[in-house]
Scaffold this motif. Structure first.
Motif, short mmCIF file in Angstrom:
data_model
loop_
_atom_site.label_atom_id
_atom_site.label_comp_id
_atom_site.label_asym_id
_atom_site.label_seq_id
_atom_site.Cartn_x
_atom_site.Cartn_y
_atom_site.Cartn_z
N GLU A 95 0.83 -1.20 0.00
CA GLU A 95 0.00 0.00 0.00
C GLU A 95 0.87 1.26 0.00
N GLY A 96 0.50 2.19 -0.86
CA GLY A 96 1.21 3.46 -0.93
C GLY A 96 2.29 3.52 -1.98
N LEU A 97 2.77 2.38 -2.46
CA LEU A 97 3.79 2.37 -3.50
C LEU A 97 3.08 2.39 -4.85
N ASP A 98 2.68 3.60 -5.27
CA ASP A 98 1.75 3.75 -6.38
C ASP A 98 2.39 4.36 -7.62
N SER A 99 3.71 4.46 -7.66
CA SER A 99 4.39 5.03 -8.82
C SER A 99 5.50 4.09 -9.24
N ASP A 120 10.01 2.09 1.60
CA ASP A 120 9.84 3.34 0.87
C ASP A 120 10.01 3.11 -0.63
N ALA A 175 7.56 3.23 -5.74
CA ALA A 175 7.68 4.16 -4.62
C ALA A 175 6.41 5.00 -4.57
N PRO A 176 6.14 5.65 -3.46
CA PRO A 176 5.02 6.60 -3.43
C PRO A 176 5.24 7.71 -4.46
N THR A 177 4.16 8.19 -5.04
CA THR A 177 4.28 9.22 -6.07
C THR A 177 5.00 10.46 -5.54
N ALA A 178 4.70 10.84 -4.30
CA ALA A 178 5.36 12.03 -3.74
C ALA A 178 6.86 11.86 -3.67
N LEU A 179 7.32 10.65 -3.40
CA LEU A 179 8.76 10.38 -3.37
C LEU A 179 9.32 10.33 -4.78
#
Length: 418
Positions: free
Chosen positions: A88-92, A256, A275-279
């Motif tokens: 969850e959260g690794l959307d990119s 991460d 990775a998360p999109t923000a990262l």
């Protein structure tokens, strides 16, 4: 006449002309049980019909659409589908072609995102042979000797290898985390450390699983110091360990950045970092790209691989057949004191060969591996001292094929120790 580089040394004498499931066949049509699966690559077996058909159809439509020039449907669909299995959260996602290249991309992202220069890796790590990835690799001098200086800024902390340390798993975890804290205090200050790179199961380092509590300890320190936790699941991902991702054996830990390759596309060259999109947005412009990354045919193979893993319940099969394999290997080891340890989750199992005094015994390990090949069972060595024989069959392996491999392995060990 031209020839292959003489530095390329084959682990077995087989010249394969075709493959089917967990079997390879040579020009004389001799059948071999392939418990290497191309070093954990052919996750759905050799030439799975659904993967072959997906590749055939895609090759007739579009072979290559360079992804910073044009987008294509297999790339977009694969990105959507991977969202169903990623933490969850690794959307990119960013796609490349090899595990080493994905590791390089993760290192570049970590430095860009944090503005820090250093990385911490763990004793016995293997992250690749390219210059950045080799700098992160400590699984043997053979992977980095003679090419130095490799890139600076890499510190090495202990990995909790309980067997090698002669400790319980709990004590080994405590030892390793204390060692990490010491590295942060003496070699790489937290404010200069961009990321920690770790394999949930050491691959080339000897098939050593991270014990419970270790990844959680890394996660806690990463959060405390603003360091990125990068999990290298190149060899362990896509069901290999009996969970879709090996770190899911430790459910409290979410990375991460996650690196995947090998079993992702059943034999076609494809790798990725998630990775998360923000990262991911913190990567500098122009830092992500490549000619062949996200190749259309490879993406089609990866989509078919996901379908096969789901429909044939291959993650569950890896867990079930992995238990059968490990139980059988321990029975063989009980009659062969030279095999000092059998370990690994799912279908990622290592047999460590040692002398009576506990020192590594690579000679007997290599004799056993070669004897197995002569008998029709293909295996590979690993470990810092090459004294571990690993077994990584395709996830489609059956109980009958496990039993056949165990019988051949028992005979090979008897030959090696005669």
């Amino acid at each position: 006449m031209s020839q292959l580089s003489p530095v390329l040394k084959q682990a077995t004498p087989v010249v394969a002309v075709r493959g089917e499931g967990v079997h390879l066949f040579d020009a004389d049509d001799r059948r071999y049980l392939d418990f290497t699966s191309g070093v954990g690559v052919t996750s759905t077996g050799h030439c799975h019909p659904r993967v072959v058909e997906a590749v055939r159809q895609q090759a007739g439509r579009l072979v290559h659409g360079q992804y910073t020039t044009v987008l294509h449907e297999p790339l977009l669909t694969l990105t959507e589908r991977l969202g169903e299995v990623l933490p969850e959260g690794l959307d990119s996602l960013f796609y490349v072609t090899s595990g080493s290249e994905a590791v390089e991309a993760a290192l570049r992202l970590a430095r860009h995102a944090t503005g820090r220069p250093n990385a911490i890796v763990f004793d016995g790590s293997f992250h690749g042979r390219t210059m950045g990835a080799a700098a992160l690799t400590t699984a043997g001098t053979r992977f980095r000797a003679g090419i130095g200086p490799v890139i600076p800024g890499v510190a090495v902390a202990p990995f909790p290898s309980a067997f090698r340390l002669g400790m319980t798993e709990e004590a080994a975890v405590e030892h390793a985390l204390r060692g990490l804290d010491h590295v942060l205090a003496t070699v790489s200050a937290p404010g200069e450390t961009a990321a920690m790179f770790v394999e949930p199961v050491l691959g080339e380092g000897g098939y050593v699983p991270a014990p419970a509590g270790f990844l959680a300890g890394l996660r806690e320190r990463a959060d405390r110091h603003g360091i990125l936790l990068v999990l290298d699941e190149v060899q362990t991902g896509f069901g290999r360990t009996g969970r879709f991702w090996a770190h899911q054996h430790h459910e409290e830990v979410v990375p991460d950045v996650l690196i995947t390759a090998k079993g992702l596309a059943s034999g076609f060259p494809l790798s990725a970092i998630a990775a998360p999109t923000a990262l991911m947005r913190k990567a500098w412009p122009g830092s992500q790209g490549g000619t062949y990354g996200g190749n259309a045919v490879a993406c089609a193979a990866a989509l078919a691989t996901l379908d096969v893993i789901r429909d044939e319940r291959l993650v569950e099969n890896a867990a079930e057949q992995g238990r059968r394999l490990t139980d059988g290997l321990r029975k063989v080891a009980a009659g062969a004191p030279v095999i000092a340890d059998v370990r690994g989750p799912g279908l990622m199992v290592g047999n460590e060969f040692c002398h009576p005094d506990g020192t590594p015994d690579p000679a007997t390990a290599q004799r056993a591996q070669k004897a197995a090949a002569d008998l029709g069972l293909l295996l590979l060595p690993c470990g810092v001292y090459l004294n571990v024989v690993r077994m990584v069959p395709a996830l489609v392996v059956s109980a009958e094929q496990i039993d056949e491999a165990l019988a051949l392995w028992s005979r090979a060990v008897a030959v090696a120790t005669a």
